[in-house]
Design an enzyme around this catalytic site. Structure first.
Site, PDB file in Angstrom:
ATOM      1  N   HIS A 186       0.822  -1.212   0.000  1.00 40.30           N
ATOM      2  CA  HIS A 186       0.000   0.000   0.000  1.00 40.30           C
ATOM      3  C   HIS A 186       0.852   1.258   0.000  1.00 40.30           C
ATOM      4  O   HIS A 186       0.507   2.254  -0.617  1.00 40.30           O
ATOM      5  CB  HIS A 186      -0.950  -0.008   1.202  1.00 40.30           C
ATOM      6  CG  HIS A 186      -2.139  -0.885   0.971  1.00 40.30           C
ATOM      7  ND1 HIS A 186      -2.934  -1.357   1.975  1.00 40.30           N
ATOM      8  CD2 HIS A 186      -2.661  -1.369  -0.185  1.00 40.30           C
ATOM      9  CE1 HIS A 186      -3.902  -2.083   1.461  1.00 40.30           C
ATOM     10  NE2 HIS A 186      -3.747  -2.120   0.154  1.00 40.30           N
ATOM     11  N   GLU A 428       4.901 -17.443 -30.963  1.00 40.13           N
ATOM     12  CA  GLU A 428       5.987 -17.348 -29.975  1.00 40.13           C
ATOM     13  C   GLU A 428       6.918 -18.546 -30.023  1.00 40.13           C
ATOM     14  O   GLU A 428       7.710 -18.756 -29.114  1.00 40.13           O
ATOM     15  CB  GLU A 428       5.411 -17.147 -28.569  1.00 40.13           C
ATOM     16  CG  GLU A 428       4.350 -18.149 -28.165  1.00 40.13           C
ATOM     17  CD  GLU A 428       3.786 -17.897 -26.757  1.00 40.13           C
ATOM     18  OE1 GLU A 428       4.373 -17.140 -25.984  1.00 40.13           O
ATOM     19  OE2 GLU A 428       2.749 -18.496 -26.452  1.00 40.13           O
ATOM     20  N   ASP A 452       8.752 -15.407 -25.344  1.00 41.26           N
ATOM     21  CA  ASP A 452       9.035 -16.813 -25.646  1.00 41.26           C
ATOM     22  C   ASP A 452       9.711 -16.988 -27.002  1.00 41.26           C
ATOM     23  O   ASP A 452      10.577 -17.850 -27.158  1.00 41.26           O
ATOM     24  CB  ASP A 452       7.740 -17.639 -25.597  1.00 41.26           C
ATOM     25  CG  ASP A 452       7.427 -18.079 -24.179  1.00 41.26           C
ATOM     26  OD1 ASP A 452       8.372 -18.473 -23.468  1.00 41.26           O
ATOM     27  OD2 ASP A 452       6.254 -18.013 -23.775  1.00 41.26           O
ATOM     28  N   CYS A 499       2.566  -8.701 -28.157  1.00 34.93           N
ATOM     29  CA  CYS A 499       2.282  -8.524 -26.733  1.00 34.93           C
ATOM     30  C   CYS A 499       3.479  -8.876 -25.870  1.00 34.93           C
ATOM     31  O   CYS A 499       3.420  -8.822 -24.656  1.00 34.93           O
ATOM     32  CB  CYS A 499       1.054  -9.331 -26.325  1.00 34.93           C
ATOM     33  SG  CYS A 499       1.218 -11.083 -26.654  1.00 34.93           S
TER      34      CYS A 499
HETATM   35  C1  PEP Z   1       5.456 -13.859 -24.599  1.00 33.09           C
HETATM   36  O1  PEP Z   1       5.885 -15.005 -24.545  1.00 33.09           O
HETATM   37  O2  PEP Z   1       5.994 -12.940 -25.249  1.00 33.09           O
HETATM   38  C2  PEP Z   1       4.257 -13.484 -23.832  1.00 33.09           C
HETATM   39  C3  PEP Z   1       3.690 -12.304 -23.982  1.00 33.09           C
HETATM   40  O3  PEP Z   1       3.739 -14.369 -22.979  1.00 33.09           O
HETATM   41  P1  PEP Z   1       4.332 -14.770 -21.545  1.00 33.09           P
HETATM   42  O4  PEP Z   1       5.356 -13.735 -21.167  1.00 33.09           O
HETATM   43  O5  PEP Z   1       3.150 -14.797 -20.633  1.00 33.09           O
HETATM   44  O6  PEP Z   1       4.918 -16.114 -21.794  1.00 33.09           O
HETATM   45 MG    MG Z   2       4.662 -16.690 -23.882  1.00 35.23          MG
END
Ligand code: PEP
Ligand code: MG
Length: 568
Positions: A186, A428, A452, A499
């Site tokens: 917090h 990935e 990944d 992502c």
């Molecule tokens: C990734 O592998 O880039 C990804 C976004 O997934 P995570 O980091 O959850 O494996």
């Molecule tokens: Mg991943």
């Protein structure tokens, strides 16, 4: 230089005010006059409630509603008749007020602190905070009045409790250093809300400093300097100015679209782990959710979440995002993400084993529950289903056919859903990358998981520090892979996003723009930084840089070239 946890960004330079720990010991004596002791306890409790009510109102006005709720939580605890009832019972049995308060609070503290859930553990520290505050009233201890410290103060304390933080006057406190506390405590939340640089969990710091020492608090890197020499001090004065300038510049990007220097609009989404994080994504001006890591829903539970439980969680995120796109990744279990109640067999090579979509397709009953919950949630907004760790076309086909089966069942039963719901692939793995052209014919969209993809392309365990020097998305092999994936998606006419962490890397962004990436999904706190970087590049400039970089043979040369071309 001392290291700690970077809990609130920024650089603070100032004079230390050391908030020493008070001696809160007391004699646990048997009391004779029970009624007088009960009155002493009740008076202390009332005083605590009065002070806390004033504090909460002050925080609500000065800082914000969310932060005031933390202080109000203390009030709720202290007003809980079950808790004070227990204390009064102990006093009736002859225990002194201090002893009764401590016994009951310690019991609750023990209970909450042993729980796995981070929220529950946070409750434990709130209880400790309430106990300390009431104990001080009972013992007649006056604290340093934090609200009166001089401008330019760096507060140093063992633990900065919410009640202490709430007294801080933002204009006077330029930094916070503590010995305990983590990023999600917090105190950290309040420090961030006040925008005061904070470094927490610096071992023994209260013993290493004294009042009036000069301190540099680097809340970006989690580093502090005590009585630094002239060179360090002047370099940090410059860094502080740069940081302040940058922050002011970033604020200009709030509420704006994400547009390149030559006017192309891109999508800037956020990565989240829980439905509530969607609020943070909106607060940080994210334009959608590019990755909702649904496994946290499974990891924070002691049983497989039911279809209804999952549906409620997905619906919550979708409703918070109010019509903005929400890409939910299906269960990415295995590898480094263990879920104890699934009783998965230990594996020699978990990262290469029975994980993610492989596990899901091998446990179709479990997967069906998740897919049904997702399709149901699509009735409430724009949901996209994303499949992790795809390596073959069969996998995406199989998931699509399960979704088709669910749609048919929902049609028969009259259950609402979005008939246009999309099913896409995370790219990935090197296999998915090499067959990106084939997958693009099957998937409705791609999202590149560089975390990944880098691990598998470079054959480096992403968590192994001995081989971390190889773990870089700027390796020529990884860059070629990213380029091919994006181009394959674009050619097939499907949206391509990213992502993985690389999507927010200021050095990577111009390359991604050149390759044709249209959706960037980043940690919410990086939304404005990414938007700012995107705004600085034209396609032509990005293409020229990419052409240069792709001709380079080593990661070092690539990073050096990108750094030289970087636009701050
Ligand atoms: C990734 O592998 O880039 C990804 C976004 O997934 P995570 O980091 O959850 O494996
Ligand atoms: Mg991943």
């Amino acid at each position: 230089m001392y290291k700690g946890i970077a809990a609130s960004r920024g650089i603070g330079i100032g004079s230390i005010c050391l908030l020493s720990e008070h001696d809160l010991s007391f004699e646990n004596k048997k009391v004779e006059d029970i009624e007088a002791e009960k009155k002493r306890f009740n008076d202390a409790l009332e005083k605590f409630k009065e002070e806390t009510t004033i504090q909460a109102a002050d925080v609500r006005q000065r800082i914000g509603a969310k932060e005031a709720e933390i202080i109000e939580g203390h009030l709720v605890m202290a007003s809980d008749p079950a808790m004070s009832g227990e204390m009064l019972k102990l006093i009736e049995n002859g225990q002194c007020a201090e002893g009764a308060l401590s016994s009951v609070c310690d019991m609750f503290y023990g209970m909450f602190s042993s729980m796995d859930d981070e929220m529950m553990r946070q409750r434990a520290s709130d209880i400790a905070d309430v106990k300390t505050s009431i104990l001080k009233i009972l013992l007649g201890i006056e604290d340093v009045d934090i609200s009166k410290v001089a401008p330019g103060t760096v507060l140093v304390t063992r633990d900065l409790t919410p009640s202490m933080t709430s007294q801080i006057v933002k204009e006077n406190v330029v930094g916070i250093i503590t010995e305990v506390g983590g990023k999600t405590s917090h105190s950290a939340i309040l420090a961030r809300a006040l925008e005061i640089p904070a470094v927490l969990s610096v071992p023994d710091i209260t013993k290493l400093v004294k009042d009036k020492d000069t301190a540099i608090v680097d809340g970006n890197e989690g580093e502090i300097y005590i009585n630094p020499d002239g060179d360090v001090l002047s370099s940090y004065i410059i860094k502080r100015e740069q940081f302040i300038k940058k922050q002011a510049e970033l604020k200009n990007f709030y509420g704006k679209k994400t547009v390149t220097a030559d006017g192309t609009e891109l999508d800037l989404y956020c990565n989240i782990g829980t439905p509530k994080d969607a609020k943070k994504a909106l607060e940080c001006d994210g334009e959608g959710i590019g990755l909702f890591r649904s496994e946290f829903l499974f990891m924070d539970n002691n049983h497989l979440p039911t279809e209804d439980e999952q549906f409620e969680a997905y619906k919550e995120a979708v409703e918070i995002m109010a019509g903005k796109e929400v890409i939910i990744r299906t269960l990415d279990v295995g590898g480094d993400k263990a879920i104890p109640y699934l009783n998965m067999k230990p594996e020699e090579n978990p990262f290469l084993g029975y994980r993610a979509v492989r596990y899901c397709l091998g446990n179709k009953d479990t997967y069906m529950v998740q897919l049904r919950a997702l399709v149901r949630a699509s009735a409430y907004g724009k949901v996209k289903i994303m499949v992790p760790l795809v390596t073959t076309v069969d996998e995406i086909r199989e998931v699509k056919s399960m979704v088709a089966e669910i749609k048919k069942d929902f049609d028969e039963k009259g259950i609402k859903y979005d008939p246009e719901i999309k099913v896409g692939c995370m790219i990935e793995t090197p296999s998915a990358s090499l067959i990106a052209d084939l997958l693009a014919k099957e998937a409705d969209f791609f999202s590149i998981g560089t975390n990944d993809l880098t691990q598998y392309t470079m054959s480096v365990d992403r968590g192994n520090s001995d081989v971390a020097y190889l773990y870089s998305a700027f390796q020529p092999s990884v860059l070629r892979s990213i380029k091919y994936i994006i181009e394959s998606g674009v050619k097939a006419g499907i949206p391509v996003g990213m992502c993985g962490e690389a999507a927010a890397d200021p050095l990577m962004i111009p390359l991604l723009m050149s390759f044709g990436l249209t959706e960037y999904s980043v940690n919410p706190v990086l939304v404005l930084t990414a938007r700012c970087i995107i705004s600085k590049w034209t396609k032509e400039e990005a293409d020229a840089l990419a052409a240069k970089v792709l001709s380079l043979p080593t990661e070092k040369e690539i990073v050096a070239t990108l750094k030289a071309a970087a636009k701050e």
